[in-house]
Design a protein around this motif. Structure first.
Motif, short mmCIF file in Angstrom:
data_model
loop_
_atom_site.label_atom_id
_atom_site.label_comp_id
_atom_site.label_asym_id
_atom_site.label_seq_id
_atom_site.Cartn_x
_atom_site.Cartn_y
_atom_site.Cartn_z
N ALA B 153 -21.85 -1.75 5.77
CA ALA B 153 -22.67 -0.71 5.20
C ALA B 153 -23.96 -1.36 4.56
O ALA B 153 -25.07 -0.51 4.86
CB ALA B 153 -21.82 0.05 3.81
N ARG B 169 -28.50 2.18 -5.23
CA ARG B 169 -28.75 3.71 -5.35
C ARG B 169 -28.08 4.52 -4.44
O ARG B 169 -27.30 5.54 -4.86
CB ARG B 169 -30.30 4.10 -5.76
N TYR B 170 -28.22 4.44 -3.28
CA TYR B 170 -27.82 4.97 -2.28
C TYR B 170 -26.21 4.70 -1.68
O TYR B 170 -25.44 5.50 -1.29
CB TYR B 170 -28.58 5.12 -0.99
N VAL B 171 -25.87 3.50 -1.88
CA VAL B 171 -24.35 3.02 -1.55
C VAL B 171 -23.78 2.29 -2.75
O VAL B 171 -22.73 3.06 -2.94
CB VAL B 171 -24.57 1.88 -0.57
N PRO B 174 -22.62 4.77 -5.86
CA PRO B 174 -21.69 5.72 -5.53
C PRO B 174 -20.39 5.17 -5.16
O PRO B 174 -19.43 5.70 -5.59
CB PRO B 174 -22.33 6.55 -4.53
N ALA B 175 -20.58 4.15 -4.43
CA ALA B 175 -19.08 3.47 -3.96
C ALA B 175 -18.36 2.92 -4.91
O ALA B 175 -16.99 3.03 -4.94
CB ALA B 175 -19.42 2.58 -2.73
N PRO B 250 -17.03 14.60 -6.86
CA PRO B 250 -16.52 15.64 -6.40
C PRO B 250 -15.71 15.52 -4.69
O PRO B 250 -14.85 16.04 -4.40
CB PRO B 250 -17.42 16.85 -6.21
N TRP B 251 -16.56 14.61 -3.97
CA TRP B 251 -16.12 14.32 -2.52
C TRP B 251 -14.59 13.67 -2.46
O TRP B 251 -14.14 13.94 -1.74
CB TRP B 251 -17.10 13.32 -2.02
N ARG B 252 -14.15 13.18 -3.72
CA ARG B 252 -12.71 12.69 -3.67
C ARG B 252 -11.69 13.89 -4.01
O ARG B 252 -10.66 13.54 -3.90
CB ARG B 252 -12.60 11.83 -4.76
N PHE B 253 -12.14 14.85 -4.38
CA PHE B 253 -11.27 16.16 -4.84
C PHE B 253 -11.15 17.43 -3.89
O PHE B 253 -10.18 18.12 -4.00
CB PHE B 253 -11.37 16.40 -6.30
N ASP B 254 -12.35 17.81 -3.16
CA ASP B 254 -12.44 18.80 -2.25
C ASP B 254 -11.82 18.56 -1.26
O ASP B 254 -12.37 17.55 -0.46
CB ASP B 254 -13.85 19.42 -2.20
N ARG B 255 -10.65 19.13 -0.73
CA ARG B 255 -9.88 18.97 0.38
C ARG B 255 -10.10 19.95 1.46
O ARG B 255 -9.40 20.99 1.33
CB ARG B 255 -8.60 18.62 -0.03
N ARG B 256 -11.20 20.12 2.30
CA ARG B 256 -11.17 21.06 3.37
C ARG B 256 -10.81 20.23 4.43
O ARG B 256 -11.40 19.27 4.79
CB ARG B 256 -12.70 21.82 3.41
N GLU B 257 -10.01 20.68 5.34
CA GLU B 257 -9.83 20.21 6.43
C GLU B 257 -10.84 20.62 7.51
O GLU B 257 -11.29 21.69 7.67
CB GLU B 257 -8.33 20.51 6.97
N PRO B 258 -11.04 19.89 8.60
CA PRO B 258 -11.67 20.16 9.85
C PRO B 258 -11.41 21.46 10.49
O PRO B 258 -10.28 21.64 10.72
CB PRO B 258 -11.73 18.98 10.79
#
Lengths: 257, 258
Positions: B153, B169-171, B174-175, B250-258
């Motif tokens: 990365a 800032r970008y990586v 947030p990581a 939020p990306w760790r909690f919203d679980r939408r499948e493809p």
């Protein structure tokens, strides 16, 4: 035009010879593949060219000029094996990240990326998270992110290595068509690293074969198949002969002591 | 961020149920054994007497929570700064790490009274003690998260021409957020406790002082009342951190499948 002259790289204070006397050339408009067994140093070589690392010996020339690592970093469009789409950014924000880093305002970067979503088969997925995409779509997004940087020379490090066989074959055809279209408008070149002779023959005009420990170029094979590469061309008897020849030589170098 | 029914059942109902079982057992023991309330009051008496003294308790809660807010906030800011510096400089990391570990071995009840001698009865010693409790988990979590960024990365960002600041800032930042929040959750659990320790070493008010006064006047029921309040406050702080985590990652909690 890219040329390498006697490039060498060692690790562990000289104890591991990763690359030895590697010389190769990629002309304008050419698609060249670098094939070798895993551990032969082909990814190391790509990193050197990209400017992520410095060779211990030899020269890397771009358009006839020897450039140092810092200068090379700004010259190549580099696409790694993993898609490296960040989970905290939407697909669109991932694709436009390179432009944003280069100083384009976020809105403008997003707009430029968005204009290509249809072409890259990503329309409708702008605001999704990367993990909601299939492996093939993620790789297309990663490729779009690379292409948006507007660097005519692409370095592709096993871009389809992590995909299943069917998706892989689809993406090879797709990439071949995309590049033909892009290069018809403005000339570009590509150097692809792969361990798969089939992939090399499908995509490349010329194939360099590498042997491991130390990484060396052992032979060069011209892929004289017609372009654009139709399925008929890549599955022809001649193509199979080339693939078999590459496979035979790769196995030989991998087994050599 | 929808909770499924099964999650709700096991996540909320199960712990409440277990709590009830413990409280009922405790109350039954108090009734059956007829033990004196100075030794062990039952939960019903504790709640009744605490409500009776609610005015006083709320006053002390205000004092303690302002110490917690100040102490935890300063501790977090310091931990974020040091975490960044540690990640930027290997020599600094090598120099500071042993000290960070050592700071966790300081016997706080022994050193807290000294701080009162040094800094007086005001809020400063409380902030320092809260810092001793909460700083280390936060700084270790953040530093670990920053260090975990994959080489590939970083390489990709370099080919974009990213500056060091842009890389963070970008990586990297947030990581690092998930690991940072792991540390913050641990810190939140100990923050109120830190304030209590600080107060016990020397203060005029606050929950620690309240509980100590009640203990000395054999009001064991109100001591327990104080403990209940401390637990509730710690839990509230913990939940606030969990909620912030959901909002910021939020990306760790919203679980939408493809």
């Amino acid at each position: 035009m890219l040329a390498l002259r006697d490039v060498a790289k060692t690790y562990d204070s000289g104890n591991t010879h990763a690359l030895d006397d590697v010389s190769l050339a990629v002309g304008d408009g050419e698609f060249v593949a670098l094939v070798g067994p895993s551990g032969c140093g082909k990814s190391t070589l790509l990193n050197l060219i990209a400017g992520l690392d410095t060779p211990d010996d030899g020269e890397i020339l771009v358009d006839g000029q020897a450039l140092d690592a810092e200068q090379r970093l700004a010259r190549f469009g580099y696409m790694p094996q993993e898609d490296l789409l960040f989970p905290w950014r939407s697909v669109l924000d991932n694709v436009s990240l390179g432009l944003e880093v280069q100083g384009l305002p976020r809105a403008a970067a997003r707009e430029r990326a968005l204009a290509q979503f249809e072409t890259f088969g990503l329309a409708g997925f702008e605001d999704r998270r990367p993990r909601e995409l299939s492996g093939g779509m993620r790789q297309r997004a990663a490729f779009l992110r690379t292409v948006l940087l507007d660097r005519p020379f692409l370095l592709l490090d096993e871009p389809f290595g992590a995909l299943d066989a069917i998706t892989r074959a689809q993406l090879q055809t797709w990439l071949s068509e995309m590049l033909a279209e892009m290069w018809a408008q403005s000339r570009g070149s590509a150097l692809l690293v792969t361990h798969d002779p089939q992939e090399a023959v499908t995509l490349a005009d010329r194939v360099y074969l590498m042997s491991p420990r130390p990484g060396r170029i052992t032979s060069v094979i011209d892929v004289d198949l017609p372009r654009p590469r139709s399925e008929a061309a890549t599955t022809s008897e001649h193509a199979h002969r080339l693939i078999d020849e590459l496979r035979r030589q790769t196995e030989q170098t991998a087994l050599a002591p | 961020m929808k909770l499924r029914r099964a999650d709700l059942l096991s996540g909320v109902a199960a712990p409440i149920l277990l709590c009830l079982v413990v409280l009922i057992g405790w109350q039954s023991y108090v009734w059956i054994s007829d033990i004196r309330p100075q030794v062990l009051p039952g939960p019903i008496r504790i709640v009744r007497e605490s409500i009776e003294s609610a005015d006083v308790i709320v006053g002390h809660v205000g004092v303690t929570m302002s110490e917690v807010a100040g102490g935890f906030a300063i501790s977090i800011c310091g931990a974020l700064l040091l975490g960044l510096l540690i990640d930027l400089s290997t020599p600094l990391r090598r120099a500071v790490y042993p000290l960070i570990v050592a700071s966790q071995t300081v016997p706080i009840p022994v050193i807290a009274p000294l701080m009162v001698v040094w800094f007086g009865f005001g809020i400063v010693p409380k902030i320092i003690v809260i810092g001793l409790f909460t700083f280390v988990p936060v700084v270790l979590g953040f530093a670990a998260g920053l260090a975990a960024t994959e080489r590939s990365a970083t390489d990709l960002m370099r080919t974009f021409g990213a500056s060091r600041w842009q890389l963070y800032r970008y990586v990297k930042i947030p990581a690092a957020l998930p690991d940072l929040f792991t540390g913050l959750r641990v810190g939140a659990i100990y923050a109120v406790l830190g304030a209590i320790f600080g107060e016990l070493a020397g203060a005029v008010d606050g929950l620690g002082i309240f509980m100590e006064q009640q203990r000395q006047s054999f009001r064991t029921d109100l001591v327990f009342g104080g403990i209940f309040v401390v637990t509730a406050l710690s839990y509230a702080l913990f939940l606030a951190v969990v909620l912030t985590e959901r909002l910021l990652t939020p990306w760790r909690f919203d679980r939408r499948e493809p």
